[in-house]
Motif scaffolding. Structure first.
Motif, PDB file in Angstrom:
ATOM      1  N   MET A   1       0.847  -1.178   0.000  1.00 33.72           N
ATOM      2  CA  MET A   1       0.000   0.000   0.000  1.00 33.72           C
ATOM      3  C   MET A   1       0.895   1.245   0.000  1.00 33.72           C
ATOM      4  SD  MET A   1      -2.572   1.233   3.094  1.00 33.72           S
ATOM      5  CE  MET A   1      -3.387  -0.315   3.105  1.00 33.72           C
ATOM      6  N   THR A   2       0.588   2.172  -0.867  1.00 30.69           N
ATOM      7  CA  THR A   2       1.336   3.427  -0.898  1.00 30.69           C
ATOM      8  C   THR A   2       0.807   4.372   0.186  1.00 30.69           C
ATOM      9  OG1 THR A   2      -0.178   4.532  -2.425  1.00 30.69           O
ATOM     10  CG2 THR A   2       1.640   3.222  -3.413  1.00 30.69           C
ATOM     11  N   ILE A   3       1.549   5.415   0.445  1.00 33.10           N
ATOM     12  CA  ILE A   3       1.083   6.423   1.405  1.00 33.10           C
ATOM     13  C   ILE A   3      -0.213   7.049   0.910  1.00 33.10           C
ATOM     14  CG2 ILE A   3       1.621   8.613   2.540  1.00 33.10           C
ATOM     15  CD1 ILE A   3       4.602   7.788   2.365  1.00 33.10           C
ATOM     16  N   LYS A   4      -0.294   7.347  -0.373  1.00 32.78           N
ATOM     17  CA  LYS A   4      -1.507   7.926  -0.970  1.00 32.78           C
ATOM     18  C   LYS A   4      -2.697   6.989  -0.787  1.00 32.78           C
ATOM     19  CE  LYS A   4      -3.994  10.552  -3.790  1.00 32.78           C
ATOM     20  NZ  LYS A   4      -5.125  11.134  -3.095  1.00 32.78           N
ATOM     21  N   GLU A   5      -2.487   5.706  -1.051  1.00 34.22           N
ATOM     22  CA  GLU A   5      -3.568   4.734  -0.869  1.00 34.22           C
ATOM     23  C   GLU A   5      -4.014   4.682   0.590  1.00 34.22           C
ATOM     24  OE1 GLU A   5      -2.465   1.606  -4.480  1.00 34.22           O
ATOM     25  OE2 GLU A   5      -1.587   1.315  -2.493  1.00 34.22           O
ATOM     26  N   ALA A   6      -3.050   4.746   1.497  1.00 36.22           N
ATOM     27  CA  ALA A   6      -3.390   4.741   2.922  1.00 36.22           C
ATOM     28  C   ALA A   6      -4.207   5.977   3.278  1.00 36.22           C
ATOM     29  CB  ALA A   6      -2.125   4.660   3.770  1.00 36.22           C
ATOM     30  N   GLN A   7      -3.783   7.140   2.798  1.00 35.31           N
ATOM     31  CA  GLN A   7      -4.542   8.366   3.071  1.00 35.31           C
ATOM     32  C   GLN A   7      -5.963   8.256   2.521  1.00 35.31           C
ATOM     33  OE1 GLN A   7      -1.083  11.515   2.320  1.00 35.31           O
ATOM     34  NE2 GLN A   7      -2.881  12.493   3.250  1.00 35.31           N
ATOM     35  N   ASP A   8      -6.098   7.726   1.319  1.00 32.98           N
ATOM     36  CA  ASP A   8      -7.417   7.580   0.702  1.00 32.98           C
ATOM     37  C   ASP A   8      -8.292   6.590   1.472  1.00 32.98           C
ATOM     38  OD1 ASP A   8      -6.704   9.406  -1.267  1.00 32.98           O
ATOM     39  OD2 ASP A   8      -6.329   7.868  -2.795  1.00 32.98           O
ATOM     40  N   GLN A   9      -7.708   5.461   1.885  1.00 31.73           N
ATOM     41  CA  GLN A   9      -8.480   4.460   2.623  1.00 31.73           C
ATOM     42  C   GLN A   9      -8.922   4.986   3.988  1.00 31.73           C
ATOM     43  OE1 GLN A   9      -7.004   0.429   2.786  1.00 31.73           O
ATOM     44  NE2 GLN A   9      -6.254   0.541   0.680  1.00 31.73           N
ATOM     45  N   ILE A  10      -8.037   5.713   4.641  1.00 33.99           N
ATOM     46  CA  ILE A  10      -8.386   6.312   5.928  1.00 33.99           C
ATOM     47  C   ILE A  10      -9.513   7.322   5.747  1.00 33.99           C
ATOM     48  CG2 ILE A  10      -7.552   7.895   7.740  1.00 33.99           C
ATOM     49  CD1 ILE A  10      -4.832   6.336   7.515  1.00 33.99           C
ATOM     50  N   ASP A  11      -9.412   8.145   4.722  1.00 33.54           N
ATOM     51  CA  ASP A  11     -10.453   9.134   4.438  1.00 33.54           C
ATOM     52  C   ASP A  11     -11.801   8.454   4.218  1.00 33.54           C
ATOM     53  OD1 ASP A  11     -11.231  11.974   3.793  1.00 33.54           O
ATOM     54  OD2 ASP A  11     -11.676  11.046   1.851  1.00 33.54           O
ATOM     55  N   GLN A  12     -11.798   7.402   3.419  1.00 36.94           N
ATOM     56  CA  GLN A  12     -13.033   6.666   3.130  1.00 36.94           C
ATOM     57  C   GLN A  12     -13.607   6.036   4.392  1.00 36.94           C
ATOM     58  OE1 GLN A  12     -14.491   6.972   0.278  1.00 36.94           O
ATOM     59  NE2 GLN A  12     -16.213   5.691   0.826  1.00 36.94           N
ATOM     60  N   TRP A  13     -12.743   5.445   5.213  1.00 37.62           N
ATOM     61  CA  TRP A  13     -13.191   4.816   6.448  1.00 37.62           C
ATOM     62  C   TRP A  13     -13.807   5.850   7.389  1.00 37.62           C
ATOM     63  CZ3 TRP A  13     -12.765   5.055  11.648  1.00 37.62           C
ATOM     64  CH2 TRP A  13     -13.188   3.947  12.385  1.00 37.62           C
ATOM     65  N   ILE A  14     -13.127   6.967   7.551  1.00 40.68           N
ATOM     66  CA  ILE A  14     -13.628   8.004   8.456  1.00 40.68           C
ATOM     67  C   ILE A  14     -14.985   8.518   7.991  1.00 40.68           C
ATOM     68  CG2 ILE A  14     -13.256  10.389   9.234  1.00 40.68           C
ATOM     69  CD1 ILE A  14     -10.241   9.649   9.436  1.00 40.68           C
ATOM     70  N   LYS A  15     -15.157   8.706   6.696  1.00 40.41           N
ATOM     71  CA  LYS A  15     -16.403   9.259   6.165  1.00 40.41           C
ATOM     72  C   LYS A  15     -17.555   8.256   6.163  1.00 40.41           C
ATOM     73  CE  LYS A  15     -14.209  12.809   3.367  1.00 40.41           C
ATOM     74  NZ  LYS A  15     -13.827  13.199   2.005  1.00 40.41           N
ATOM     75  N   THR A  16     -17.255   6.976   6.334  1.00 37.40           N
ATOM     76  CA  THR A  16     -18.321   5.965   6.341  1.00 37.40           C
ATOM     77  C   THR A  16     -18.469   5.363   7.739  1.00 37.40           C
ATOM     78  OG1 THR A  16     -16.781   4.284   5.514  1.00 37.40           O
ATOM     79  CG2 THR A  16     -18.133   5.434   3.880  1.00 37.40           C
ATOM     80  N   VAL A  17     -17.514   4.596   8.154  1.00 34.80           N
ATOM     81  CA  VAL A  17     -17.570   3.931   9.455  1.00 34.80           C
ATOM     82  C   VAL A  17     -17.416   4.934  10.603  1.00 34.80           C
ATOM     83  CG1 VAL A  17     -16.511   2.154  10.915  1.00 34.80           C
ATOM     84  CG2 VAL A  17     -16.650   1.815   8.435  1.00 34.80           C
ATOM     85  N   GLY A  18     -16.497   5.843  10.447  1.00 37.91           N
ATOM     86  CA  GLY A  18     -16.221   6.811  11.509  1.00 37.91           C
ATOM     87  C   GLY A  18     -17.165   8.006  11.525  1.00 37.91           C
ATOM     88  N   VAL A  19     -18.029   8.110  10.555  1.00 39.36           N
ATOM     89  CA  VAL A  19     -19.036   9.163  10.384  1.00 39.36           C
ATOM     90  C   VAL A  19     -18.429  10.482   9.906  1.00 39.36           C
ATOM     91  CG1 VAL A  19     -20.929  10.486  11.415  1.00 39.36           C
ATOM     92  CG2 VAL A  19     -20.558   8.100  12.094  1.00 39.36           C
TER      93      VAL A  19
END
Length: 108
Positions: free
Chosen positions: A1-19
């Motif tokens: 996983m690249t740093i960019k991919e990690a940032q994107d996955q974290i963003d997606q998780w926060i906006k869905t699971v994390g609200v």
């Protein structure tokens, strides 16, 4: 996983699971807590402090990943591309420290 991919996955998780994102200041406090957990493991595993039974289950890799998660979260919410930031940081260090460590007698 690249740093960019990690940032994107974290963003997606926060906006869905994390609200939603916590505030920047809250995330700074959380980062400090997570770094403290890394320090606790380091002091007990590599330092002179003894472990309590509750410390035995903690894993350094997991705690370091927690630090990275919150760090990338803060980068996301402040508009920082960490791939770019890290590349620029390498450039800075290669210029500033080109001979500094080689010339440090303490390292030889």
């Amino acid at each position: 996983m690249t740093i960019k991919e990690a940032q994107d996955q974290i963003d997606q998780w926060i906006k869905t699971v994390g609200v939603r994102y916590f505030s920047e200041l809250t995330n700074m406090a959380i980062l400090t807590e997570e770094v403290g957990e890394v320090a606790r493991i380091m002091a007990r595993k590599y330092g002179d402090q003894s472990s309590k039974p509750s410390d035995q289950k903690k894993e350094l890799a997991d705690e370091l990943a927690d630090v990275m998660w919150v760090l990338l979260t803060i980068a996301n919410q402040t508009g920082i591309d960490m791939t770019d930031a890290l590349s620029k940081n390498f450039e800075k260090k290669n210029i500033r420290d080109a001979t500094r460590h080689k010339e440090n007698e303490k390292l030889h």
